[in-house]
Design a protein around this motif. Sequence first.
Motif, PDB file in Angstrom:
ATOM      1  N   SER A 418       0.898  -1.192   0.020  1.00  0.00           N
ATOM      2  CA  SER A 418       0.088   0.038  -0.098  1.00  0.00           C
ATOM      3  C   SER A 418       0.851   1.258  -0.097  1.00  0.00           C
ATOM      4  O   SER A 418       0.585   2.295  -0.880  1.00  0.00           O
ATOM      5  CB  SER A 418      -0.815  -0.073   1.304  1.00  0.00           C
ATOM      6  N   LYS A 419       1.941   1.330   0.767  1.00  0.00           N
ATOM      7  CA  LYS A 419       2.803   2.378   0.969  1.00  0.00           C
ATOM      8  C   LYS A 419       3.537   2.462  -0.460  1.00  0.00           C
ATOM      9  O   LYS A 419       3.821   3.697  -0.882  1.00  0.00           O
ATOM     10  CB  LYS A 419       3.899   2.176   1.833  1.00  0.00           C
ATOM     11  N   ARG A 420       3.884   1.451  -1.099  1.00  0.00           N
ATOM     12  CA  ARG A 420       4.575   1.690  -2.579  1.00  0.00           C
ATOM     13  C   ARG A 420       3.521   2.233  -3.440  1.00  0.00           C
ATOM     14  O   ARG A 420       3.937   2.956  -4.199  1.00  0.00           O
ATOM     15  CB  ARG A 420       4.955   0.358  -2.756  1.00  0.00           C
ATOM     16  N   GLU A 421       2.148   1.690  -3.509  1.00  0.00           N
ATOM     17  CA  GLU A 421       1.132   2.166  -4.340  1.00  0.00           C
ATOM     18  C   GLU A 421       1.081   3.982  -4.351  1.00  0.00           C
ATOM     19  O   GLU A 421       1.050   4.634  -5.213  1.00  0.00           O
ATOM     20  CB  GLU A 421      -0.157   1.660  -4.083  1.00  0.00           C
ATOM     21  N   SER A 430      11.764   6.609  -6.383  1.00  0.00           N
ATOM     22  CA  SER A 430      13.070   6.089  -5.795  1.00  0.00           C
ATOM     23  C   SER A 430      12.635   5.483  -4.328  1.00  0.00           C
ATOM     24  O   SER A 430      12.992   4.211  -4.041  1.00  0.00           O
ATOM     25  CB  SER A 430      14.087   7.373  -5.380  1.00  0.00           C
ATOM     26  N   LEU A 431      11.394   6.017  -3.908  1.00  0.00           N
ATOM     27  CA  LEU A 431      10.825   5.362  -2.848  1.00  0.00           C
ATOM     28  C   LEU A 431       9.942   3.980  -3.195  1.00  0.00           C
ATOM     29  O   LEU A 431      10.133   2.873  -2.282  1.00  0.00           O
ATOM     30  CB  LEU A 431       9.814   6.288  -1.985  1.00  0.00           C
ATOM     31  N   SER A 432       9.473   3.925  -4.289  1.00  0.00           N
ATOM     32  CA  SER A 432       8.854   2.879  -4.866  1.00  0.00           C
ATOM     33  C   SER A 432       9.809   1.872  -5.196  1.00  0.00           C
ATOM     34  O   SER A 432       9.573   0.605  -4.549  1.00  0.00           O
ATOM     35  CB  SER A 432       8.164   3.386  -6.092  1.00  0.00           C
ATOM     36  N   ARG A 436      10.096  -1.653  -3.113  1.00  0.00           N
ATOM     37  CA  ARG A 436       9.918  -3.126  -3.934  1.00  0.00           C
ATOM     38  C   ARG A 436      11.394  -3.914  -3.722  1.00  0.00           C
ATOM     39  O   ARG A 436      11.234  -5.141  -3.392  1.00  0.00           O
ATOM     40  CB  ARG A 436      10.130  -2.614  -5.610  1.00  0.00           C
ATOM     41  N   ASP A 437      12.321  -3.269  -3.441  1.00  0.00           N
ATOM     42  CA  ASP A 437      13.840  -3.934  -2.948  1.00  0.00           C
ATOM     43  C   ASP A 437      13.586  -4.782  -1.574  1.00  0.00           C
ATOM     44  O   ASP A 437      13.655  -5.634  -1.301  1.00  0.00           O
ATOM     45  CB  ASP A 437      14.948  -3.228  -2.849  1.00  0.00           C
TER      46      ASP A 437
END
Length: 458
Positions: A418-421, A430-432, A436-437
């Motif tokens: 959700s945070k990545r979305e 960069s945060l996305s 993911r990593d």
Amino acid sequence: MKVKLYNTLTRKKEKLVPIAPGKIGLYTCGPTVYSRAHIGNFRTFLFEDILKRTLESVGYEVYHIMNITDVDDKTIKKANDEGISLKKVTKKYSSEFMEDVAMLKMSPADEYPKATDYINEMIEMIQQLIDNEIAYLSDDGSVFFSIEKYGDYGKLINLDLSGQKHTERVETDEYSKDNPQDFALWKSWKEEDGNIYWDSPWGKGRPGWHMECSVMSTKLLGNHFDIHCGGVDNIFPHHENEIAQTCGALGSQFVNFWMHSEHLVLEDSKMSKSVGNMQNVSELINEGHSPESLRFALTSSHYRSKLSFSNAKLEESKKSVRRINEIYIALSKLADDHSELPNEHDLFMNALCNDLNTPKALGELFNYIRELNRKLDSNSLNSYEAGQGLNFISAADQIFSFIQTDESLPKDIENLVSKRESARKDKNWSLSDEIRDELKSRGWIVEDTPDGSKCYKT
């Protein structure tokens, strides 16, 4: 589509002919709630889940009862050893069982009757057996079933009683078929039972374990129903005794099909609480195994074959589930909404309808997936074919539940997705990428689709 199932009673595969057209009454022996069910127990529970889903997929209306054994030798011992009430013990482990059922995405039963809610009905059936002169009262107020007076004892395990002595009685719930004995229908109160007892015409006490299932099954499904399931360790004495006391009391046919799953073995030994080598569902999930990979590991072998359970098996299952989810995501991007099911789906269902041949059914699915991947790699898969593939995998998932959805994600992983979305919506690439990593380091792969992010276990 015709369904053939192996019947333990007749020792052969038979065509399923429902008592009521289009409907199936299914009774499955549930957990004895004195500890958390282990993965070996769930091998049987998931076999029953696949059976139910297969029957529903071919059009049957299944009414499923799974009992909760909340009073027996084991539950009473647990309560007294810990110095707490029977109800507190059984409530705790019943709740944990239902948590595991949900974690493994099992289709819930229509009813989960508790043995303690049917004590009066058990007393009535025991009295009927006494009236029929198949049961007798002992000096201490216990009631026993007379296998000699019944005359048809041993048909489930093909036991020949001629020449065998069975004069001694047995009060314990579980014993060997090498020494058939009169068994307890009602156990008189003993000091070690503490305050756990019910009043009866024969004095205070409690029902025998075998009596519990006879009453709950017939009260909820009728005196004659279609299928009764359990593990092979239930065949004797539990199911043998169930047949004897139910038919002896009611004079009915009782059950048409008896089905039993084989043991799960761990490192060449049966997994059991007494050996101390069992694992439970929550432990395995906390170790990083997904519910879907556990389902695959426990259902990919035929239910009548012993299942060898190991880390290697879990790793294999993880890879297989990943393959299914990867192709599912790829097809979702290409699929035509108007596609039909491919012919290969019929082969898949035919395998399941032939005594739940899950290895063959999954073989048909993976052969089809292999062909889809070949066409994807060569860019020769059209939208109609993609739609067919998506329909097939979705139909297979109705039975096996291997597709990983957001609902099956652990809460912390769901929060990261959700945070990545949100980061992607804010164009914070960069945060996305960082999230993911992090997901990847925890063993999760995230894929971006037109419908949002999809996350699955590596």
